[in-house]
Design a protein around this motif. Structure first.
Motif, PDB file in Angstrom:
ATOM      1  N   THR A   1       0.828  -1.197   0.000  1.00  0.00           N
ATOM      2  CA  THR A   1       0.000   0.000   0.000  1.00  0.00           C
ATOM      3  C   THR A   1       0.864   1.249   0.000  1.00  0.00           C
ATOM      4  N   ALA A   2       0.642   2.115  -0.980  1.00  0.00           N
ATOM      5  CA  ALA A   2       1.447   3.329  -1.132  1.00  0.00           C
ATOM      6  C   ALA A   2       0.923   4.133  -2.314  1.00  0.00           C
ATOM      7  N   MET A   3       1.451   5.344  -2.448  1.00  0.00           N
ATOM      8  CA  MET A   3       1.275   6.114  -3.671  1.00  0.00           C
ATOM      9  C   MET A   3       2.395   5.692  -4.605  1.00  0.00           C
ATOM     10  N   TYR A   4       2.027   5.325  -5.815  1.00  0.00           N
ATOM     11  CA  TYR A   4       2.997   4.872  -6.795  1.00  0.00           C
ATOM     12  C   TYR A   4       3.208   5.959  -7.851  1.00  0.00           C
ATOM     13  N   TYR A   5       4.478   6.212  -8.165  1.00  0.00           N
ATOM     14  CA  TYR A   5       4.836   7.247  -9.132  1.00  0.00           C
ATOM     15  C   TYR A   5       5.681   6.639 -10.247  1.00  0.00           C
TER      16      TYR A   5
ATOM     17  N   TYR B   1      16.032  11.132 -10.803  1.00  0.00           N
ATOM     18  CA  TYR B   1      14.929  11.241 -11.769  1.00  0.00           C
ATOM     19  C   TYR B   1      14.369  12.659 -11.750  1.00  0.00           C
ATOM     20  N   ASN B   2      14.254  13.253 -12.921  1.00  0.00           N
ATOM     21  CA  ASN B   2      13.784  14.642 -12.948  1.00  0.00           C
ATOM     22  C   ASN B   2      12.416  14.819 -13.602  1.00  0.00           C
ATOM     23  N   TYR B   3      11.808  13.748 -14.052  1.00  0.00           N
ATOM     24  CA  TYR B   3      10.441  13.820 -14.563  1.00  0.00           C
ATOM     25  C   TYR B   3       9.583  12.867 -13.749  1.00  0.00           C
ATOM     26  N   TRP B   4       8.440  13.376 -13.270  1.00  0.00           N
ATOM     27  CA  TRP B   4       7.587  12.597 -12.377  1.00  0.00           C
ATOM     28  C   TRP B   4       6.123  12.737 -12.769  1.00  0.00           C
ATOM     29  N   GLY B   5       5.383  11.650 -12.573  1.00  0.00           N
ATOM     30  CA  GLY B   5       3.949  11.702 -12.713  1.00  0.00           C
ATOM     31  C   GLY B   5       3.307  12.191 -11.424  1.00  0.00           C
ATOM     32  N   GLN B   6       1.982  12.287 -11.448  1.00  0.00           N
ATOM     33  CA  GLN B   6       1.256  12.832 -10.299  1.00  0.00           C
ATOM     34  C   GLN B   6       0.975  11.786  -9.235  1.00  0.00           C
ATOM     35  N   GLY B   7       1.146  10.526  -9.558  1.00  0.00           N
ATOM     36  CA  GLY B   7       0.958   9.451  -8.590  1.00  0.00           C
ATOM     37  C   GLY B   7      -0.363   8.732  -8.739  1.00  0.00           C
ATOM     38  N   ALA B   8      -0.363   7.468  -8.354  1.00  0.00           N
ATOM     39  CA  ALA B   8      -1.579   6.637  -8.354  1.00  0.00           C
ATOM     40  C   ALA B   8      -1.603   5.851  -7.050  1.00  0.00           C
ATOM     41  N   GLN B   9      -2.717   5.934  -6.344  1.00  0.00           N
ATOM     42  CA  GLN B   9      -2.814   5.268  -5.041  1.00  0.00           C
ATOM     43  C   GLN B   9      -3.124   3.788  -5.221  1.00  0.00           C
ATOM     44  N   VAL B  10      -2.372   2.964  -4.517  1.00  0.00           N
ATOM     45  CA  VAL B  10      -2.624   1.523  -4.463  1.00  0.00           C
ATOM     46  C   VAL B  10      -2.858   1.156  -3.008  1.00  0.00           C
ATOM     47  N   THR B  11      -4.000   0.553  -2.725  1.00  0.00           N
ATOM     48  CA  THR B  11      -4.345   0.154  -1.366  1.00  0.00           C
ATOM     49  C   THR B  11      -4.660  -1.333  -1.351  1.00  0.00           C
ATOM     50  N   VAL B  12      -3.962  -2.069  -0.498  1.00  0.00           N
ATOM     51  CA  VAL B  12      -4.149  -3.511  -0.400  1.00  0.00           C
ATOM     52  C   VAL B  12      -4.650  -3.833   1.005  1.00  0.00           C
ATOM     53  N   SER B  13      -5.803  -4.433   1.088  1.00  0.00           N
ATOM     54  CA  SER B  13      -6.381  -4.769   2.379  1.00  0.00           C
ATOM     55  C   SER B  13      -6.167  -6.246   2.707  1.00  0.00           C
ATOM     56  N   SER B  14      -6.052  -6.512   3.998  1.00  0.00           N
ATOM     57  CA  SER B  14      -5.790  -7.901   4.428  1.00  0.00           C
ATOM     58  C   SER B  14      -7.080  -8.675   4.607  1.00  0.00           C
TER      59      SER B  14
END
Length: 124
Positions: A90-94, A111-124
């Motif tokens: 679980t984290a924000m992935y870039y 790294y000098n170019y980055w995206g805005q991020g995508a949230q990934v959430t894993v529940s148990s």
């Protein structure tokens, strides 16, 4: 100016799968190191998977055998296939990139170019 836009994040149960995509634009050529990084709350950003312009890949030990990085140069798109997901994923992935001039770094500061991020959430 290189622009990166992630998609494909979401919520899954442990053991599930997700695929992240990163659409790139503004490239002058295809010789870029590209990678996926993640950052969980209260933790430092860490490299997850890196792919060189010629296709060589490297992975963090924590995701080896579960995650696969790939790219489609014709579509200017980077992917991260994530299988057997765990709550600790679980984290924000870039996605990120920089112009390759030697072997690719796994350190976010390079790294000098980055995206805005995508949230990934894993529940148990």
């Amino acid at each position: 100016q290189v622009q990166l836009v992630e998609s494909g994040g979401g919520s899954v149960q442990a053991g599930g799968s997700l695929r992240l995509s990163c659409a790139a634009s503004g490239y002058t050529n295809s010789r870029y190191c590209m990678g996926w990084f993640r950052q969980a709350p209260g933790k430092e950003r860490e490299g997850v998977a890196i792919i060189a312009s010629y296709g060589t890949t490297t992975y963090a030990d924590s995701v080896k055998g579960r995650f696969t990085i790939s790219k489609d140069n014709a579509k200017n798109t980077l992917y991260l296939q994530m299988n057997s997901l765990k709550p600790e994923d679980t984290a924000m992935y870039y996605c990120a990139a920089y112009l390759q001039w030697s072997s690719c770094s796994s350190h976010s500061v390079d790294y000098n170019y980055w995206g805005q991020g995508a949230q990934v959430t894993v529940s148990s």
